[in-house]
Design a protein around this motif. Structure first.
Motif, PDB file in Angstrom:
ATOM      1  N   TRP A 295      43.516  68.805  24.067  1.00  0.00           N
ATOM      2  CA  TRP A 295      43.129  69.621  25.210  1.00  0.00           C
ATOM      3  C   TRP A 295      42.931  68.762  26.450  1.00  0.00           C
ATOM      4  O   TRP A 295      43.403  69.113  27.536  1.00  0.00           O
ATOM      5  CB  TRP A 295      41.850  70.387  24.867  1.00  0.00           C
ATOM      6  CG  TRP A 295      41.402  71.310  25.943  1.00  0.00           C
ATOM      7  CD1 TRP A 295      41.900  72.545  26.233  1.00  0.00           C
ATOM      8  CD2 TRP A 295      40.375  71.075  26.891  1.00  0.00           C
ATOM      9  NE1 TRP A 295      41.228  73.089  27.299  1.00  0.00           N
ATOM     10  CE2 TRP A 295      40.281  72.203  27.721  1.00  0.00           C
ATOM     11  CE3 TRP A 295      39.505  70.011  27.125  1.00  0.00           C
ATOM     12  CZ2 TRP A 295      39.369  72.296  28.761  1.00  0.00           C
ATOM     13  CZ3 TRP A 295      38.588  70.105  28.154  1.00  0.00           C
ATOM     14  CH2 TRP A 295      38.538  71.246  28.962  1.00  0.00           C
ATOM     15  N   LYS A 296      42.254  67.626  26.313  1.00  0.00           N
ATOM     16  CA  LYS A 296      42.001  66.755  27.455  1.00  0.00           C
ATOM     17  C   LYS A 296      43.294  66.158  27.998  1.00  0.00           C
ATOM     18  O   LYS A 296      43.421  65.953  29.202  1.00  0.00           O
ATOM     19  CB  LYS A 296      41.015  65.662  27.094  1.00  0.00           C
ATOM     20  CG  LYS A 296      39.609  66.194  26.947  1.00  0.00           C
ATOM     21  CD  LYS A 296      38.632  65.104  26.578  1.00  0.00           C
ATOM     22  CE  LYS A 296      37.242  65.684  26.406  1.00  0.00           C
ATOM     23  NZ  LYS A 296      36.282  64.652  25.983  1.00  0.00           N
ATOM     24  N   SER A 297      44.249  65.875  27.126  1.00  0.00           N
ATOM     25  CA  SER A 297      45.515  65.325  27.611  1.00  0.00           C
ATOM     26  C   SER A 297      46.293  66.368  28.416  1.00  0.00           C
ATOM     27  O   SER A 297      46.896  66.038  29.440  1.00  0.00           O
ATOM     28  CB  SER A 297      46.364  64.782  26.454  1.00  0.00           C
ATOM     29  OG  SER A 297      46.758  65.813  25.571  1.00  0.00           O
ATOM     30  N   VAL A 298      46.254  67.604  27.987  1.00  0.00           N
ATOM     31  CA  VAL A 298      46.897  68.677  28.752  1.00  0.00           C
ATOM     32  C   VAL A 298      46.233  68.815  30.111  1.00  0.00           C
ATOM     33  O   VAL A 298      46.901  68.889  31.149  1.00  0.00           O
ATOM     34  CB  VAL A 298      46.857  70.020  27.974  1.00  0.00           C
ATOM     35  CG1 VAL A 298      47.287  71.179  28.855  1.00  0.00           C
ATOM     36  CG2 VAL A 298      47.730  69.942  26.733  1.00  0.00           C
TER      37      VAL A 298
ATOM     38  N   ALA B 211      39.685  60.535  34.696  1.00  0.00           N
ATOM     39  CA  ALA B 211      39.012  59.702  33.690  1.00  0.00           C
ATOM     40  C   ALA B 211      37.525  59.561  33.996  1.00  0.00           C
ATOM     41  O   ALA B 211      36.699  59.563  33.085  1.00  0.00           O
ATOM     42  CB  ALA B 211      39.672  58.334  33.615  1.00  0.00           C
ATOM     43  N   GLN B 212      37.193  59.464  35.255  1.00  0.00           N
ATOM     44  CA  GLN B 212      35.786  59.354  35.630  1.00  0.00           C
ATOM     45  C   GLN B 212      35.049  60.665  35.395  1.00  0.00           C
ATOM     46  O   GLN B 212      33.943  60.668  34.846  1.00  0.00           O
ATOM     47  CB  GLN B 212      35.657  58.954  37.099  1.00  0.00           C
ATOM     48  CG  GLN B 212      36.072  57.524  37.352  1.00  0.00           C
ATOM     49  CD  GLN B 212      36.073  57.168  38.822  1.00  0.00           C
ATOM     50  OE1 GLN B 212      36.553  57.947  39.648  1.00  0.00           O
ATOM     51  NE2 GLN B 212      35.555  56.003  39.150  1.00  0.00           N
ATOM     52  N   LYS B 213      35.648  61.763  35.782  1.00  0.00           N
ATOM     53  CA  LYS B 213      34.974  63.056  35.702  1.00  0.00           C
ATOM     54  C   LYS B 213      34.962  63.647  34.298  1.00  0.00           C
ATOM     55  O   LYS B 213      33.947  64.159  33.836  1.00  0.00           O
ATOM     56  CB  LYS B 213      35.634  64.059  36.648  1.00  0.00           C
ATOM     57  CG  LYS B 213      35.421  63.740  38.107  1.00  0.00           C
ATOM     58  CD  LYS B 213      36.174  64.718  38.982  1.00  0.00           C
ATOM     59  CE  LYS B 213      36.069  64.330  40.440  1.00  0.00           C
ATOM     60  NZ  LYS B 213      36.931  65.175  41.275  1.00  0.00           N
ATOM     61  N   LYS B 214      36.087  63.598  33.617  1.00  0.00           N
ATOM     62  CA  LYS B 214      36.220  64.313  32.352  1.00  0.00           C
ATOM     63  C   LYS B 214      36.118  63.443  31.100  1.00  0.00           C
ATOM     64  O   LYS B 214      35.851  63.953  30.025  1.00  0.00           O
ATOM     65  CB  LYS B 214      37.549  65.070  32.310  1.00  0.00           C
ATOM     66  CG  LYS B 214      37.720  66.063  33.436  1.00  0.00           C
ATOM     67  CD  LYS B 214      36.672  67.147  33.391  1.00  0.00           C
ATOM     68  CE  LYS B 214      36.913  68.158  34.509  1.00  0.00           C
ATOM     69  NZ  LYS B 214      35.891  69.178  34.548  1.00  0.00           N
ATOM     70  N   LEU B 215      36.370  62.130  31.260  1.00  0.00           N
ATOM     71  CA  LEU B 215      36.289  61.242  30.093  1.00  0.00           C
ATOM     72  C   LEU B 215      35.041  60.377  30.135  1.00  0.00           C
ATOM     73  O   LEU B 215      34.764  59.645  29.195  1.00  0.00           O
ATOM     74  CB  LEU B 215      37.537  60.348  30.020  1.00  0.00           C
ATOM     75  CG  LEU B 215      38.877  61.072  29.928  1.00  0.00           C
ATOM     76  CD1 LEU B 215      40.008  60.069  29.870  1.00  0.00           C
ATOM     77  CD2 LEU B 215      38.908  61.992  28.717  1.00  0.00           C
TER      78      LEU B 215
ATOM     79  N   ARG C 246      47.237  61.352  25.182  1.00  0.00           N
ATOM     80  CA  ARG C 246      46.431  61.750  24.028  1.00  0.00           C
ATOM     81  C   ARG C 246      46.043  60.533  23.197  1.00  0.00           C
ATOM     82  O   ARG C 246      44.892  60.392  22.779  1.00  0.00           O
ATOM     83  CB  ARG C 246      47.199  62.753  23.179  1.00  0.00           C
ATOM     84  CG  ARG C 246      46.407  63.271  22.016  1.00  0.00           C
ATOM     85  CD  ARG C 246      47.182  64.319  21.263  1.00  0.00           C
ATOM     86  NE  ARG C 246      46.347  64.822  20.188  1.00  0.00           N
ATOM     87  CZ  ARG C 246      46.815  65.464  19.151  1.00  0.00           C
ATOM     88  NH1 ARG C 246      48.108  65.715  19.055  1.00  0.00           N
ATOM     89  NH2 ARG C 246      46.018  65.883  18.214  1.00  0.00           N
ATOM     90  N   ARG C 247      46.985  59.624  22.972  1.00  0.00           N
ATOM     91  CA  ARG C 247      46.685  58.396  22.230  1.00  0.00           C
ATOM     92  C   ARG C 247      45.640  57.555  22.963  1.00  0.00           C
ATOM     93  O   ARG C 247      44.760  56.971  22.346  1.00  0.00           O
ATOM     94  CB  ARG C 247      47.953  57.581  22.010  1.00  0.00           C
ATOM     95  CG  ARG C 247      48.828  58.137  20.936  1.00  0.00           C
ATOM     96  CD  ARG C 247      49.983  57.196  20.616  1.00  0.00           C
ATOM     97  NE  ARG C 247      51.057  57.969  20.049  1.00  0.00           N
ATOM     98  CZ  ARG C 247      52.121  58.401  20.720  1.00  0.00           C
ATOM     99  NH1 ARG C 247      52.285  58.099  21.972  1.00  0.00           N
ATOM    100  NH2 ARG C 247      53.035  59.122  20.120  1.00  0.00           N
ATOM    101  N   ALA C 248      45.750  57.495  24.270  1.00  0.00           N
ATOM    102  CA  ALA C 248      44.791  56.725  25.069  1.00  0.00           C
ATOM    103  C   ALA C 248      43.393  57.318  24.935  1.00  0.00           C
ATOM    104  O   ALA C 248      42.415  56.585  24.750  1.00  0.00           O
ATOM    105  CB  ALA C 248      45.224  56.700  26.532  1.00  0.00           C
ATOM    106  N   ILE C 249      43.289  58.630  25.011  1.00  0.00           N
ATOM    107  CA  ILE C 249      41.991  59.293  24.892  1.00  0.00           C
ATOM    108  C   ILE C 249      41.401  59.071  23.502  1.00  0.00           C
ATOM    109  O   ILE C 249      40.216  58.786  23.354  1.00  0.00           O
ATOM    110  CB  ILE C 249      42.117  60.796  25.219  1.00  0.00           C
ATOM    111  CG1 ILE C 249      42.464  60.970  26.701  1.00  0.00           C
ATOM    112  CG2 ILE C 249      40.841  61.546  24.862  1.00  0.00           C
ATOM    113  CD1 ILE C 249      42.872  62.384  27.080  1.00  0.00           C
TER     114      ILE C 249
END
Length: 92
Positions: free
Chosen positions: A52-55, A81-85, A39-42
């Protein structure tokens, strides 16, 4: 590592750069990335909905279902990371 600057400078990261960047969020030093660390990275890249993205990221990348991403599961996190971030990560 100034992640935003690296990404802007060369149009993306290599897998190794991504791994090093992600490992920089391993605050407890156990060699694994947990949900809060992810979560911190995102958040550090300006990602919205980081909880939500971390989960979702842990769920997608964690193949042994221990709740953490370890070295053997990093490739799965690259895909996430490529697809969702929206990160550009190259194999070079």
């Amino acid at each position: 590592m100034a992640f935003k600057h690296v990404r802007a400078a060369n149009g993306g990261l290599t897998v190794e750069e991504f791994k090093e960047w992600l490992k920089s969020f391993d605050v407890d030093g156990d060699g694994r990335i947990g949900r809060d660390e992810l979560r911190r990275a995102i958040r550090s890249i300006g990602g919205r909905f980081s909880w939500w993205k971390s989960v979702r990221g842990i769920r997608q990348a964690d193949r042994n279902s221990d709740g953490f991403i370890d070295d053997s599961e990093i490739e799965n996190m690259v895909s996430f990371a490529q697809k969702k971030l929206g990160l550009k990560i190259t194999q070079n």
